[in-house]
Design a protein around this motif. Structure first.
Motif, PDB file in Angstrom:
ATOM      1  N   UNK A 111       5.780  12.452  -0.894  1.00 30.60           N
ATOM      2  CA  UNK A 111       6.082  11.163  -0.282  1.00 30.60           C
ATOM      3  C   UNK A 111       5.584  11.117   1.155  1.00 30.60           C
ATOM      4  N   UNK A 112       5.853  12.171   1.911  1.00 29.46           N
ATOM      5  CA  UNK A 112       5.444  12.211   3.318  1.00 29.46           C
ATOM      6  C   UNK A 112       3.931  12.188   3.455  1.00 29.46           C
ATOM      7  N   UNK A 113       3.244  12.986   2.647  1.00 28.84           N
ATOM      8  CA  UNK A 113       1.787  13.090   2.755  1.00 28.84           C
ATOM      9  C   UNK A 113       1.102  11.769   2.417  1.00 28.84           C
ATOM     10  N   UNK A 114       1.507  11.154   1.304  1.00 34.39           N
ATOM     11  CA  UNK A 114       0.867   9.900   0.909  1.00 34.39           C
ATOM     12  C   UNK A 114       1.254   8.735   1.821  1.00 34.39           C
ATOM     13  N   UNK A 115       2.464   8.775   2.358  1.00 34.45           N
ATOM     14  CA  UNK A 115       2.865   7.727   3.302  1.00 34.45           C
ATOM     15  C   UNK A 115       2.011   7.787   4.567  1.00 34.45           C
TER      16      UNK A 115
ATOM     17  N   UNK B 166      -3.607  15.020   1.048  1.00 34.92           N
ATOM     18  CA  UNK B 166      -2.355  14.634   0.392  1.00 34.92           C
ATOM     19  C   UNK B 166      -2.385  14.963  -1.095  1.00 34.92           C
ATOM     20  N   UNK B 167      -3.497  14.684  -1.741  1.00 33.81           N
ATOM     21  CA  UNK B 167      -3.612  14.962  -3.173  1.00 33.81           C
ATOM     22  C   UNK B 167      -3.568  16.457  -3.448  1.00 33.81           C
ATOM     23  N   UNK B 168      -4.325  17.225  -2.667  1.00 35.78           N
ATOM     24  CA  UNK B 168      -4.379  18.667  -2.898  1.00 35.78           C
ATOM     25  C   UNK B 168      -3.029  19.331  -2.675  1.00 35.78           C
ATOM     26  N   UNK B 169      -2.360  19.016  -1.567  1.00 35.44           N
ATOM     27  CA  UNK B 169      -1.107  19.714  -1.280  1.00 35.44           C
ATOM     28  C   UNK B 169       0.018  19.231  -2.205  1.00 35.44           C
TER      29      UNK B 169
ATOM     30  N   UNK C 122       0.834  -1.206   0.000  1.00 32.12           N
ATOM     31  CA  UNK C 122       0.000   0.000   0.000  1.00 32.12           C
ATOM     32  C   UNK C 122       0.863   1.248   0.000  1.00 32.12           C
ATOM     33  N   UNK C 123       1.913   1.234   0.838  1.00 31.73           N
ATOM     34  CA  UNK C 123       2.806   2.392   0.891  1.00 31.73           C
ATOM     35  C   UNK C 123       3.482   2.590  -0.454  1.00 31.73           C
ATOM     36  N   UNK C 124       3.971   1.498  -1.059  1.00 31.58           N
ATOM     37  CA  UNK C 124       4.639   1.612  -2.362  1.00 31.58           C
ATOM     38  C   UNK C 124       3.689   2.153  -3.424  1.00 31.58           C
ATOM     39  N   UNK C 125       2.446   1.679  -3.401  1.00 26.81           N
ATOM     40  CA  UNK C 125       1.462   2.157  -4.360  1.00 26.81           C
ATOM     41  C   UNK C 125       1.205   3.639  -4.222  1.00 26.81           C
ATOM     42  N   UNK C 126       1.113   4.115  -2.983  1.00 27.65           N
ATOM     43  CA  UNK C 126       0.854   5.537  -2.756  1.00 27.65           C
ATOM     44  C   UNK C 126       2.059   6.397  -3.138  1.00 27.65           C
ATOM     45  N   UNK C 127       3.260   5.878  -2.908  1.00 29.15           N
ATOM     46  CA  UNK C 127       4.443   6.624  -3.313  1.00 29.15           C
ATOM     47  C   UNK C 127       4.507   6.744  -4.830  1.00 29.15           C
TER      48      UNK C 127
END
Length: 260
Positions: free
Chosen positions: A196-200, A174-177, A4-9
């Motif tokens: 990276x930080x926001x999506x993680x 996360x998407x907006x910023x 999940x983390x990899x996908x979001x990154x």
């Protein structure tokens, strides 16, 4: 969790690649944007206040067999400590990227415009969330646990599982910023760090809500998808781009700059 983390990154970097090539200003219309933010916030608060009356849906009998096969294995999970960690993680996601973004942006006027768009994305997402979760009224996984206390069974918030509010807030933010930072003038390293930080942290929030028994997988996935889409649309409609159109006539070239 790691997938999940990899996908979001990967998602964050895709957003960055798309937006990085743009040179755009934001269009803020006070007569539209400010009333929209205020009305969305008021409506969300009103819905939450109305549904705050103590109640337990009549006739609700916890039966995991009635749950779809994706969510069934999560019925009965209940961990209060992990829910506290989810709240802390969400707060960190909102505060830290915002501070980095604000300090890295050289133009204060542009920062105000960015914050208006960010606030609009958050409030509109929350309004949609309140409308849908109230209409659906889905019991949380913890209500399928026989050890759940009676006061928790009577809590109206425990019958508003679909879809996840924490996940909506975290992925919408996360998407907006991320999109706003990549179209700004802050250094590229800060843009990547914010994404990276926001999506993680958004992914961590969703995982913690699952592990705490507050949501089913479909609650979290739906919240992430809807909020990301809404935030992307809101940022996109505020972008103003300069397009250069080349016209060739009889060996001569004329370049026209058009601003939309």
């Amino acid at each position: 969790m790691r997938r999940s983390v990899s996908g979001c990154l990967i998602m964050a970097m895709i957003f960055g690649a798309v937006v990085q090539s743009r040179s755009a200003d934001l269009i803020i219309k006070p007569g539209i944007d400010y009333p929209l933010i205020a009305s969305a916030a008021v409506l969300s608060g009103a819905i939450e206040l109305i549904t705050n009356e103590p109640f337990a849906p009549s006739g609700f009998i916890p039966n995991a067999d009635n749950i779809n096969f994706i969510d069934r294995e999560f019925a009965g999970i209940h961990n209060r400590s992990l829910n506290t960690f989810a709240n802390i993680t969400l707060a960190a996601e909102f505060i830290l990227p915002s501070v980095v973004f604000a300090l890295g942006l050289p133009d204060d006027d542009k920062l105000i415009d960015d914050m208006v768009v960010l606030a609009e994305a958050v409030t509109v997402n929350f309004m949609l969330l309140q409308l849908i979760k109230t209409a659906v009224s889905r019991p949380r996984p913890l209500l399928y646990n026989e050890n759940t206390r009676e006061e928790e069974r009577a809590d109206p918030d425990n019958y508003l599982s679909f879809y996840s509010g924490h996940t909506t807030a975290s992925f919408g933010f996360a998407t907006a910023i991320t999109l706003l930072s990549y179209r700004s003038e802050i250094p590229l390293s800060l843009k990547r760090g914010i994404a990276i930080f926001s999506y993680s942290l958004a992914t961590a929030v969703g995982a913690l809500r699952l592990a705490s028994g507050k949501h089913f997988p479909t609650d979290v996935l739906t919240g992430a998808i809807i909020s990301s889409a809404v935030s992307a649309i809101i940022v996109q409609v505020h972008l103003r781009e300069e397009k250069t159109v080349s016209l060739d006539w009889a060996g001569s070239s004329l370049n026209l700059s058009l601003r939309f």
